[in-house]
Design an enzyme around this catalytic site. Structure first.
Site, PDB file in Angstrom:
ATOM      1  N   ILE A  92       0.868  -1.195   0.000  1.00  0.00           N
ATOM      2  CA  ILE A  92       0.000   0.000   0.000  1.00  0.00           C
ATOM      3  C   ILE A  92       0.896   1.233   0.000  1.00  0.00           C
ATOM      4  O   ILE A  92       1.826   1.335   0.810  1.00  0.00           O
ATOM      5  CB  ILE A  92      -0.903   0.001   1.252  1.00  0.00           C
ATOM      6  CG1 ILE A  92      -1.756  -1.274   1.308  1.00  0.00           C
ATOM      7  CG2 ILE A  92      -1.781   1.251   1.283  1.00  0.00           C
ATOM      8  CD1 ILE A  92      -2.730  -1.468   0.176  1.00  0.00           C
ATOM      9  N   HIS A 108      -3.330 -13.140   6.429  1.00  0.00           N
ATOM     10  CA  HIS A 108      -2.233 -13.921   5.854  1.00  0.00           C
ATOM     11  C   HIS A 108      -2.460 -15.397   6.181  1.00  0.00           C
ATOM     12  O   HIS A 108      -2.797 -15.727   7.320  1.00  0.00           O
ATOM     13  CB  HIS A 108      -0.900 -13.433   6.446  1.00  0.00           C
ATOM     14  CG  HIS A 108       0.282 -14.096   5.827  1.00  0.00           C
ATOM     15  ND1 HIS A 108       0.760 -13.759   4.581  1.00  0.00           N
ATOM     16  CD2 HIS A 108       1.073 -15.106   6.269  1.00  0.00           C
ATOM     17  CE1 HIS A 108       1.795 -14.524   4.284  1.00  0.00           C
ATOM     18  NE2 HIS A 108       2.015 -15.349   5.292  1.00  0.00           N
ATOM     19  N   GLU A 178     -10.038 -19.058   7.540  1.00  0.00           N
ATOM     20  CA  GLU A 178     -10.191 -17.652   7.139  1.00  0.00           C
ATOM     21  C   GLU A 178     -11.665 -17.261   7.064  1.00  0.00           C
ATOM     22  O   GLU A 178     -12.072 -16.221   7.594  1.00  0.00           O
ATOM     23  CB  GLU A 178      -9.514 -17.420   5.776  1.00  0.00           C
ATOM     24  CG  GLU A 178      -8.010 -17.544   5.847  1.00  0.00           C
ATOM     25  CD  GLU A 178      -7.306 -17.204   4.541  1.00  0.00           C
ATOM     26  OE1 GLU A 178      -6.124 -16.890   4.597  1.00  0.00           O
ATOM     27  OE2 GLU A 178      -7.937 -17.268   3.460  1.00  0.00           O
TER      28      GLU A 178
HETATM   29  C1  GRF Z   1      -6.179 -15.800   1.272  1.00  0.00           C
HETATM   30  O1  GRF Z   1      -5.653 -17.047   1.538  1.00  0.00           O
HETATM   31  C2  GRF Z   1      -5.538 -14.763   2.145  1.00  0.00           C
HETATM   32  O2  GRF Z   1      -4.960 -15.272   3.295  1.00  0.00           O
HETATM   33  C3  GRF Z   1      -4.448 -14.194   1.272  1.00  0.00           C
HETATM   34  O3  GRF Z   1      -4.950 -14.260  -0.017  1.00  0.00           O
HETATM   35  C4  GRF Z   1      -5.865 -15.331  -0.137  1.00  0.00           C
HETATM   36  C5  GRF Z   1      -7.064 -14.838  -0.886  1.00  0.00           C
HETATM   37  O4  GRF Z   1      -7.941 -15.883  -1.197  1.00  0.00           O
HETATM   38  N1  GRF Z   1      -4.085 -12.867   1.703  1.00  0.00           N
HETATM   39  P1  GRF Z   1      -9.373 -15.567  -1.804  1.00  0.00           P
HETATM   40  O5  GRF Z   1      -9.161 -14.812  -3.096  1.00  0.00           O
HETATM   41  O6  GRF Z   1     -10.102 -14.766  -0.795  1.00  0.00           O
HETATM   42  O7  GRF Z   1      -9.986 -16.913  -2.027  1.00  0.00           O
END
Ligand code: GRF
Length: 196
Positions: A92, A108, A178
């Site tokens: 950024i 991450h 996530e």
């Molecule tokens: C995720 O695994 C996140 O941790 C990383 O980028 C990936 C994005 O995945 N920063 P998506 O496009 O949301 O499926």
């Protein structure tokens, strides 16, 4: 109250599974809304999904991002309060970091400070984790600064690495973590920030 919701913009450049998950989570939220999806990649799958679901999008080029205030001006005009990175790979620029101090969040797919930094994204991360012999991996949500994956950590959650783990199976476990955690962590961070 209506009209006083915190307005988030998500930066995403790939598949966008996290972005879509976040959009769904905040769809009827009383105090937080997803105002825009921003991307540097006009071909990103996430943009097609947004078109289909009616979420507004904004595409920018590298030159505009790094050499002008165009993206920053757009964010200001749209009264964006926080930026959420979800699969956005570029650093950024200083003008946006300065204007959004402590208001840019990234996720991450590993346990920082290990397995972070330039080039550590997607399958590369999981391959490095497995190669290291680590017994666990996980996710890290952190604030964004001028370096890759180096801002203040605000949340981590681990998962076990099984004996027969592959990059694909680990990737699947991490994506699930996530999706389960990122929206709630964003919500908590923003609500607590608002209260202070
Ligand atoms: C995720 O695994 C996140 O941790 C990383 O980028 C990936 C994005 O995945 N920063 P998506 O496009 O949301 O499926």
């Amino acid at each position: 109250m209506i009209g006083e919701k915190k307005r988030l913009a998500i930066l995403a450049s790939g598949k966008g599974s996290n972005a879509l998950n976040i959009i769904g989570y905040f769809k009827k939220h009383p105090s937080i809304e997803i105002a825009f999806i921003l991307s540097n990649n006009p071909e990103a799958d996430i943009l097609k999904s947004c078109d289909e679901s009616g979420v507004e999008t904004f595409v920018f080029h590298s030159k505009h991002f790094y050499e002008t205030d165009q993206v920053l001006e757009f964010l200001k005009e749209e009264k964006i309060d926080c930026l959420i990175l979800a699969g956005f790979l570029w650093l950024i620029p200083e003008n946006i970091l300065h204007a959004f101090h402590d208001r840019i969040i990234n996720i991450h797919p590993a346990l920082l400070p290990d397995f972070g930094g330039k080039g550590m994204y997607g399958k590369n991360v999981h391959a490095a984790v497995l190669q290291s012999g680590a017994k666990q991996s996980g996710i890290t949500v952190h604030l964004v600064n001028e370096k890759y994956d180096a801002g203040k950590i605000i949340f981590q959650k681990t998962c076990v690495i099984d004996d027969n783990e592959t990059t694909e199976s680990l990737s699947h476990k991490i994506k699930t973590l996530e999706h389960e955690n990122y929206p709630g962590v964003i919500e908590k961070y923003i609500s607590e920030k608002e209260a202070t």
